[in-house]
Scaffold this motif. Structure first.
Motif, mmCIF file in Angstrom:
data_model
loop_
_atom_site.group_PDB
_atom_site.id
_atom_site.type_symbol
_atom_site.label_atom_id
_atom_site.label_comp_id
_atom_site.label_asym_id
_atom_site.label_seq_id
_atom_site.Cartn_x
_atom_site.Cartn_y
_atom_site.Cartn_z
ATOM 1 N N HIS A 161 0.849 -1.195 0.000
ATOM 2 C CA HIS A 161 0.000 0.000 0.000
ATOM 3 C C HIS A 161 0.882 1.242 0.000
ATOM 4 C CE1 HIS A 161 -3.041 2.925 1.141
ATOM 5 N NE2 HIS A 161 -3.973 2.011 0.909
ATOM 6 N N ARG A 203 -11.655 -15.877 3.794
ATOM 7 C CA ARG A 203 -12.431 -14.670 3.457
ATOM 8 C C ARG A 203 -11.474 -13.489 3.310
ATOM 9 N NH1 ARG A 203 -14.642 -16.562 7.875
ATOM 10 N NH2 ARG A 203 -14.354 -14.634 9.058
ATOM 11 N N PHE A 204 -10.645 -13.601 2.310
ATOM 12 C CA PHE A 204 -9.545 -12.645 2.144
ATOM 13 C C PHE A 204 -10.045 -11.210 1.989
ATOM 14 C CE2 PHE A 204 -6.389 -10.528 -0.715
ATOM 15 C CZ PHE A 204 -5.348 -10.464 0.204
ATOM 16 N N ASP A 205 -10.958 -10.968 1.074
ATOM 17 C CA ASP A 205 -11.407 -9.600 0.815
ATOM 18 C C ASP A 205 -12.057 -8.977 2.038
ATOM 19 O OD1 ASP A 205 -10.471 -9.715 -1.767
ATOM 20 O OD2 ASP A 205 -12.380 -10.342 -2.626
ATOM 21 N N ASP A 206 -12.830 -9.759 2.778
ATOM 22 C CA ASP A 206 -13.474 -9.232 3.978
ATOM 23 C C ASP A 206 -12.431 -8.774 4.998
ATOM 24 O OD1 ASP A 206 -15.889 -9.806 2.857
ATOM 25 O OD2 ASP A 206 -16.217 -11.655 4.014
ATOM 26 N N HIS A 207 -11.401 -9.563 5.155
ATOM 27 C CA HIS A 207 -10.395 -9.235 6.166
ATOM 28 C C HIS A 207 -9.494 -8.091 5.713
ATOM 29 C CE1 HIS A 207 -11.136 -12.212 9.316
ATOM 30 N NE2 HIS A 207 -11.588 -12.986 8.334
ATOM 31 N N VAL A 208 -9.253 -7.966 4.431
ATOM 32 C CA VAL A 208 -8.502 -6.809 3.943
ATOM 33 C C VAL A 208 -9.282 -5.531 4.237
ATOM 34 C CG1 VAL A 208 -7.651 -5.634 1.880
ATOM 35 C CG2 VAL A 208 -7.221 -8.069 2.183
ATOM 36 N N ALA A 209 -10.591 -5.559 4.014
ATOM 37 C CA ALA A 209 -11.413 -4.384 4.322
ATOM 38 C C ALA A 209 -11.375 -4.072 5.815
ATOM 39 C CB ALA A 209 -12.848 -4.627 3.861
ATOM 40 N N ASP A 260 -8.708 3.332 1.065
ATOM 41 C CA ASP A 260 -8.775 2.314 0.028
ATOM 42 C C ASP A 260 -7.731 1.247 0.304
ATOM 43 O OD1 ASP A 260 -9.054 0.799 -2.240
ATOM 44 O OD2 ASP A 260 -8.129 2.270 -3.597
ATOM 45 N N ALA A 283 -7.476 -1.601 -1.299
ATOM 46 C CA ALA A 283 -7.313 -2.479 -2.464
ATOM 47 C C ALA A 283 -5.861 -2.798 -2.808
ATOM 48 C CB ALA A 283 -8.026 -1.869 -3.674
ATOM 49 N N THR A 298 -4.268 -6.104 -1.663
ATOM 50 C CA THR A 298 -4.594 -7.403 -2.255
ATOM 51 C C THR A 298 -3.568 -7.834 -3.291
ATOM 52 O OG1 THR A 298 -5.958 -6.419 -4.013
ATOM 53 C CG2 THR A 298 -7.050 -6.927 -1.924
ATOM 54 N N ARG A 299 -2.724 -6.906 -3.735
ATOM 55 C CA ARG A 299 -1.723 -7.218 -4.777
ATOM 56 C C ARG A 299 -0.345 -7.473 -4.161
ATOM 57 N NH1 ARG A 299 -5.070 -3.187 -7.023
ATOM 58 N NH2 ARG A 299 -3.683 -1.469 -6.455
#
Length: 624
Positions: free
Chosen positions: A395, A546-552, A562, A564, A567-568
């Motif tokens: 990030h 639940r990767f996306d949920d935990h990133v949020a 943000d 996002a 995730t990369r």
């Protein structure tokens, strides 16, 4: 020699001096040898003739002359130093140690003598003494590059990474080094994450003429291949391997054992990375059969265990791990013999606790805000801290600095200042805390000079044991506790070749590991209750599912608009290159479930330690 050799005259002495000053060692020998055995030969002739014999590789003959000089003038430290050097070259280590120790006692302020004594200790594998002696030489002569290099090497060997960093400060700007020293320098710089400087040290290495040149070039190729592999650059690593075919091993002279080992090691590492598991196992087995130092054998056995584990050959995996730990204990006993005793504590920081009453006596002090404070990523090693670090580093608002023990270093700074940690945290003044934060910022600046306005990520798993220091200096800091099934954590630790001697001992058996794990978390939960820090639990299994949920959720915890870019992380890790922890290859692969419940394959080995772990398993919400 003739009994009628002329008595050395002043003209003969002058001729020998002239020849020596012109580098004409053949003439020094021609002039000096006929009078060498005469009892009345001038000491200067003996000295210069000794150097000439040394230059010609006649080390025993040279030592005989320097020994005579120490008998003639026993109070001159230079004579003892010369004797020590050539005796070491001749392989007479007992004479070398006596001579150099005598020289050091006669001239305790002479850095060069300490440097030579340190080289001898390293040759004898007495690394703690080598480290202490070279650090004394550096203290006497801070600009003595050779001593700084050898001090860093000894520190690294002893697991003192901070000592290695300090002694190598500014090393990227050193002038080109002789090839053998450039190899050490590049290895040290690479281990500290300064890959550009490491490759530059090899490119600028000053190679000798003659037969040694080819061997040094091959050693540099082996190191470059290893560095490329360690930086997740497999194609350049394979290109370097073209200079190191396996057929080369049968042609190497016996004294090139280090090159033999490093060539096999890098072939094995790259074969494993390419999925050529049978080849990797064969290389590791061949390395084990070649014998060598205990740390080399331990690393090979760990490599073999990892390969057999990927092949699903569980019994052979465990056998290799047992071998690896036996060799690591053999290595560690020279550095931390006290930790081999029953009841010893490899994680000494678990004994440092602050109770509620002590915390109540802490004077309120001004401290940085959450945005001005580092983000601390903690947890028992092998709990997913490197994965999270790379996510955050991907990030643009954050900057990680790889794994550093800077918070632990602050506890040592307090002790050096005559303060007790953690008891004297209560008496720190506003100025004291500001000074400690400045020291921390200075250490960060050296490894992350481009930090700028980004928030620092301080990822060091065992900072979980330094929560009192974090709470005192950065009470508003966000802390992320990485969690993973304790048995998966222990298995992963048990399969890793850690460099720290205390951690080698801790990981030497599942029982010791389980006890250390429980003690670390008992201390952690005690301090969480006392300090009530801002903590996010980052549970590996849940993140995988639940990767996306935990990133949020992570973005919300860190007040990031943000999340996002996090995730990369795999792409970011591949581009980053060097990652110091054992997960350097795994974090480039992205999120997967391969690391979940790995311990089930070895459950029979975990049954004896489950009673130790069960209370903590229940507290953390895991099942056995």
């Amino acid at each position: 020699m003739s009994e009628h050799a002329p008595i050395p005259s002043s003209e003969l002495v002058a001729s020998i001096v002239t020849a020596f000053n012109h580098g004409d060692m053949a003439r020094v020998l021609a002039l000096g040898e006929p009078v060498a055995e005469r009892p009345d030969t001038d000491d200067l002739v003996l000295l210069l003739l000794g150097f000439a014999r040394q230059s010609a590789g006649r080390f025993d003959d040279s030592a005989n002359l320097f020994r005579r000089l120490t008998e003639h003038q026993p109070a001159i430290p230079e004579y003892w130093n010369n004797l020590g050097i050539v005796a070491r070259q001749a392989g007479d280590l007992a004479t070398a140690e006596h001579a150099l120790a005598t020289a050091a006692s006669l001239a305790p302020g002479q850095a060069e003598t300490l440097y030579n004594l340190g080289l001898l200790y390293a040759q004898q594998q007495r690394w703690l003494l080598a480290r202490e002696t070279q650090l004394r030489a550096v203290e006497l002569a801070p600009a003595f590059i050779e001593a700084r290099l050898q001090a860093a090497h000894a520190c690294h060997y002893c697991g003192d990474q901070r000592g290695a960093e300090v002694t190598l400060e500014g090393a990227a700007d050193w002038p080109p080094q002789p090839a053998d020293q450039a190899l050490i320098l590049a290895s040290m710089l690479s281990s500290q994450g300064d890959q550009d400087a490491a490759f530059r040290a090899l490119e600028q290495a000053v190679l000798p003429r003659g037969p040694d040149r080819e061997m040094l070039e091959l050693r540099m190729a082996a190191l470059r291949a290893s560095m490329y592999e360690r930086n997740n650059q497999l194609e350049p690593a394979q290109a370097e391997l073209s200079h190191l075919p396996l057929s080369l091993l049968d042609t190497l002279p016996a004294e090139q054992r280090e090159l033999h080992h490093s060539t096999l090691q890098v072939h094995a590492s790259i074969a494993a990375r390419l999925g050529q598991l049978d080849q990797a196992a064969a290389h590791y087995t061949r390395l084990l059969d070649a014998a060598g130092e205990s740390n080399v054998l331990a690393n090979a056995a760990f490599g073999l265990a990892a390969t057999r584990n990927k092949q699903g050959r569980r019994e052979e995996t465990w056998q290799a791990l047992q071998q690896a730990h036996a060799w690591q204990v053999e290595f560690a006993k020279d550095f931390v013999p006290e930790l081999l005793a029953a009841g010893s504590q490899p994680l000494d920081m678990v004994n440092h606790r602050v109770g509620r009453l002590e915390f109540d006596r802490w004077a309120p002090l001004k401290a940085p805000s959450a945005q001005q404070s580092p983000v601390f990523v903690v947890g028992f090693p092998r709990s997913g801290t490197t994965l999270l670090e790379q996510m955050l580093d991907a990030h643009p608002d954050f900057r990680s600095m790889d794994e550093r023990a800077f918070v632990f270093e602050l506890t040592k700074r307090m002790q050096l200042a005559g303060q007790s940690y953690p008891a004297d945290l209560a008496t720190l003044t506003q100025g004291n805390t500001a000074q400690l934060r400045d020291i921390y910022a200075g250490m960060v600046q050296r490894v992350a000079p481009d930090l700028g306005e980004r928030r620092l990520i301080d990822k060091n798993p065992l900072n979980m044991l330094c929560l009192p220091m974090i709470a005192r200096l950065y009470p508003e800091a966000r802390i992320i506790l990485c969690l993973r099934h304790p048995c998966d954590v222990l298995l992963s630790c048990f399969m890793q070749p850690f460099r720290s001697p205390p951690f080698m001992v801790l990981c030497s058996s599942l029982q010791r590991l389980a006890e250390g794990y429980v003690q670390a978390f008992e201390q952690w939960f005690h301090h969480v209750e006392v300090f009530a820090p801002r903590v996010l639990e980052w549970r590996y299994e849940s993140v995988v599912d639940r990767f996306d949920d935990h990133v949020a959720r992570l973005g919300q915890f860190l007040d990031v608009a943000d999340a996002a870019p996090m995730t990369r992380f795999a792409e970011h890790a591949r581009a980053k290159g060097f990652i110091s922890t054992p997960s350097y290859a795994q974090v480039t692969e992205g999120i997967h479930r391969k690391a979940v419940n790995r311990w089930h394959a070895y459950r029979e080995h975990f049954e004896p330690v489950l009673p130790i772990l069960r209370p903590m398993l229940e507290r953390l919400g895991y099942e056995a």
